[in-house]
Design an enzyme around this catalytic site. Structure first.
Site, PDB file in Angstrom:
ATOM      1  CG  HIS A 132      -0.167   0.082   2.534  1.00  0.00           C
ATOM      2  ND1 HIS A 132       0.481  -0.999   3.072  1.00  0.00           N
ATOM      3  CD2 HIS A 132       0.046   1.113   3.399  1.00  0.00           C
ATOM      4  CE1 HIS A 132       1.062  -0.661   4.202  1.00  0.00           C
ATOM      5  NE2 HIS A 132       0.818   0.616   4.426  1.00  0.00           N
ATOM      6  CG  ASP A 179       1.549   5.030   4.863  1.00  0.00           C
ATOM      7  OD1 ASP A 179       1.208   3.836   4.961  1.00  0.00           O
ATOM      8  OD2 ASP A 179       2.656   5.455   5.248  1.00  0.00           O
ATOM      9  CG  HIS A 191       5.015   1.119   2.887  1.00  0.00           C
ATOM     10  ND1 HIS A 191       4.438   2.265   2.383  1.00  0.00           N
ATOM     11  CD2 HIS A 191       4.454   0.919   4.097  1.00  0.00           C
ATOM     12  CE1 HIS A 191       3.583   2.748   3.261  1.00  0.00           C
ATOM     13  NE2 HIS A 191       3.558   1.944   4.312  1.00  0.00           N
ATOM     14  NE  ARG A 207       2.218   5.598   9.127  1.00  0.00           N
ATOM     15  CZ  ARG A 207       1.190   4.967   8.572  1.00  0.00           C
ATOM     16  NH1 ARG A 207       1.370   3.781   8.027  1.00  0.00           N
ATOM     17  NH2 ARG A 207       0.000   5.513   8.549  1.00  0.00           N
TER      18      ARG A 207
HETATM   19  C1  SIN Z   1       3.291   1.011   7.463  1.00  0.00           C
HETATM   20  O1  SIN Z   1       3.453   2.221   7.379  1.00  0.00           O
HETATM   21  O2  SIN Z   1       2.509   0.412   6.742  1.00  0.00           O
HETATM   22  C2  SIN Z   1       4.103   0.220   8.443  1.00  0.00           C
HETATM   23  C3  SIN Z   1       5.465  -0.076   7.955  1.00  0.00           C
HETATM   24  C4  SIN Z   1       6.226  -0.901   8.952  1.00  0.00           C
HETATM   25  O3  SIN Z   1       5.743  -1.105  10.066  1.00  0.00           O
HETATM   26  O4  SIN Z   1       7.323  -1.333   8.612  1.00  0.00           O
END
Ligand code: SIN
Length: 292
Positions: A99, A101, A254, A269
């Protein structure tokens, strides 16, 4: 391109670079300008061993733009713009799906800044892909067709099943239907800084291509999702505590591997808000009518 204030080591031809020689808690404006330039060039940057406090994390992420609170993840106490992504035996991983974000928002994120706080003994890597390289590898005829299309991105496609496992799930779904309805974005967008074209559909949030019949939409999306996964478009990070990754959320997707379950993994995050994605087709003026 030359960098004078950072040491940059690209990881692959398409995406990813390590940045060395910086302390993210103490950045001057010239160094930050080089970091931003490197981000647009390499799409995801890795900074190893950064002992960021939550306030330092906010100060760094805030240089990219406005920080936004996430709809689902637990906010950090005292710093709600930091989402605490914590998974263990009771809270299985949920980010193991490709995805970008928050593409279910009318104005998805322009960047995300992720800080590793607790890393499992093995597993928990994150992968990113370049959706620019993916677009550029398509044949010109398909590129041209994709530029005429728009797609629906749906918050509940990703989180509906997750909500249903919770006691207040039906109420959360009802609220999400009202507050976070599906949005439409171009299938190919033009990056607002680099001008490069980006294949802007992802399997987590993109539900359908608006202009096509359901079966056509499904087949085309499945083909594009498979194409996006070519290893040549990817880079992978094996995390250590205090590593920081920053990605250009408009140009990448990602996937956080869920292979560490049931061990604990905790990440902080910050999502930096962006603008409405712009398609590549300019409105062409209607032809002038002959008068008389
Ligand atoms: C995310 O932003 O989807 C999480 C990425 C991660 O936890 O490595």
């Amino acid at each position: 391109m030359n960098y004078e204030h950072i040491a940059l080591k690209p990881r692959t031809a398409a995406i990813g670079a390590d940045v060395e020689g910086v302390d993210l808690e103490h950045l001057d404006d010239i160094t930050f300008a080089e970091i931003r330039r490197a981000l647009h060039e390499h799409l995801v940057l890795f900074f190893r061993g950064q002992r960021l406090t939550p306030a330092g994390h906010m100060a760094f992420a805030g240089r990219f733009g406005r920080m936004e609170i996430h709809e689902v993840f637990r906010p950090h106490e005292g710093h709600p713009e930091i989402s605490v992504l914590e998974h263990d035996a009771e809270h299985p991983p949920i980010s193991d799906s490709w995805h970008s974000d928050v593409t279910y928002r009318p104005e998805p994120a322009l960047a995300s800044v992720l800080h590793a706080r607790h890393i499992p003994p093995i597993g928990g890597d994150t992968l990113w892909l370049s959706a620019v390289a993916a677009y550029e590898a398509l044949s010109p005829a398909l590129q041209e067709f994709l530029c005429t299309l728009t797609a629906e991105h749906d918050f509940l496609q990703a989180y509906g099943g997750y909500f249903l496992k919770q006691a207040d799930g039906p109420a959360r779904i009802e609220r999400a239907r009202r507050e976070t309805p599906p949005v439409t974005h171009p299938v190919v967008i033009e990056h607002p800084v680099t001008g490069r074209r980006v294949l802007y559909v992802n399997p987590t949030f993109t539900a359908r291509i608006v202009e096509l019949a359901p079966a056509e939409s499904r087949a085309l999306l499945d083909m594009l999702f498979a194409h996006l996964l070519k290893p040549e478009f990817q880079v992978r990070l094996q995390w250590q505590v205090d590593d920081v990754a920053v990605w250009d959320n408009r140009a990448t997707q990602h996937y956080a591997t869920g292979d560490y379950y049931p061990a604990l993994r905790r990440m902080h995050r910050i999502t930096v808000g962006g603008d409405r994605p712009r398609g590549v087709l300019r409105e062409t003026p209607a032809p002038a009518r002959a008068v008389g």
